[in-house]
Design a protein around this motif. Structure first.
Motif, PDB file in Angstrom:
ATOM      1  N   GLU A  96       0.840  -1.197   0.000  1.00 45.06           N
ATOM      2  CA  GLU A  96       0.000   0.000   0.000  1.00 45.06           C
ATOM      3  C   GLU A  96       0.873   1.244   0.000  1.00 45.06           C
ATOM      4  O   GLU A  96       1.856   1.313   0.697  1.00 45.06           O
ATOM      5  N   ARG A  97       0.440   2.173  -0.795  1.00 44.89           N
ATOM      6  CA  ARG A  97       1.145   3.459  -0.855  1.00 44.89           C
ATOM      7  C   ARG A  97       0.384   4.474  -0.032  1.00 44.89           C
ATOM      8  O   ARG A  97      -0.831   4.494  -0.028  1.00 44.89           O
ATOM      9  N   SER A  98       1.165   5.280   0.610  1.00 47.68           N
ATOM     10  CA  SER A  98       0.493   6.354   1.331  1.00 47.68           C
ATOM     11  C   SER A  98       0.376   7.552   0.397  1.00 47.68           C
ATOM     12  O   SER A  98       1.359   8.041  -0.152  1.00 47.68           O
ATOM     13  N   VAL A  99      -0.796   7.996   0.168  1.00 48.84           N
ATOM     14  CA  VAL A  99      -1.049   9.121  -0.733  1.00 48.84           C
ATOM     15  C   VAL A  99      -1.183  10.380   0.110  1.00 48.84           C
ATOM     16  O   VAL A  99      -2.001  10.451   1.025  1.00 48.84           O
ATOM     17  N   LYS A 100      -0.342  11.320  -0.238  1.00 46.04           N
ATOM     18  CA  LYS A 100      -0.401  12.592   0.475  1.00 46.04           C
ATOM     19  C   LYS A 100      -1.498  13.451  -0.150  1.00 46.04           C
ATOM     20  O   LYS A 100      -1.669  13.441  -1.370  1.00 46.04           O
ATOM     21  N   PRO A 101      -2.190  14.194   0.656  1.00 47.23           N
ATOM     22  CA  PRO A 101      -3.222  15.067   0.069  1.00 47.23           C
ATOM     23  C   PRO A 101      -2.562  16.181  -0.759  1.00 47.23           C
ATOM     24  O   PRO A 101      -1.487  16.665  -0.441  1.00 47.23           O
ATOM     25  N   TRP A 102      -3.240  16.562  -1.810  1.00 45.77           N
ATOM     26  CA  TRP A 102      -2.732  17.582  -2.726  1.00 45.77           C
ATOM     27  C   TRP A 102      -2.775  18.946  -2.053  1.00 45.77           C
ATOM     28  O   TRP A 102      -3.787  19.361  -1.489  1.00 45.77           O
TER      29      TRP A 102
END
Length: 161
Positions: A3-9
């Motif tokens: 799983e990748r951690s997606v940073k908020p834009w």
């Protein structure tokens, strides 16, 4: 599966360097640099002894008149057109005023009186052209006024006394 951690834009905001770059590339700074550079080079005619000529102090005024009044925008072609237009109109205005000065000398007496009369009559077509053409006819007025002002003190000794 990894799983990748997606940073908020994050919304982008211009920084200090972006504001400085925008300021340095603005039309105001461009115009200021052009006028400063041009004024420096034109003022050399009045400051450097080997380049000096009679009334060389007026070259800066004519440069600024061409660049600020006649040039429509900051394009190189507009600056060239403004310079050529102003110089050709200056020549025509000086020739017109020279004719007025010669007519004032024709009677042989009362030169200042005839100069006042002929200058008032002679400036009517120049003023009409200036009113009709707007800033493009500025050189006619400058050239004619410059020649009349310089030529009015060309009196003979008889007329002075």
């Amino acid at each position: 599966m990894v799983e990748r951690s997606v940073k908020p834009w994050k919304k982008w905001k211009p920084g200090v360097w972006d504001n400085i770059k925008a300021f340095l590339l603005s039309k105001g700074v461009q115009t200021a640099v052009q006028l400063s550079t041009g004024t420096f080079f034109v003022s050399l005619f009045a400051l450097v002894r080997q380049m000096r000529f009679p009334k060389s102090c007026l070259s800066t005024i004519f440069f600024l008149a061409a660049e600020l009044v006649v040039a429509q925008d900051n394009h190189v072609g507009s600056h060239i057109f403004a310079g050529v237009a102003l110089m050709s109109q200056l020549i025509i205005g000086i020739l017109w005023a020279s004719c007025i000065l010669m007519l004032s000398h024709a009677p042989g007496v009362a030169y200042p009186t005839f100069l006042s009369i002929f200058a008032a009559i002679g400036f009517v077509p120049v003023a009409m052209l200036r009113a009709q053409m707007g800033p493009l006819a500025l050189g006619l007025n400058l050239g004619a006024a410059f020649a009349i002002i310089n030529g009015q003190f060309d009196w003979g000794a008889k007329e002075l006394w």
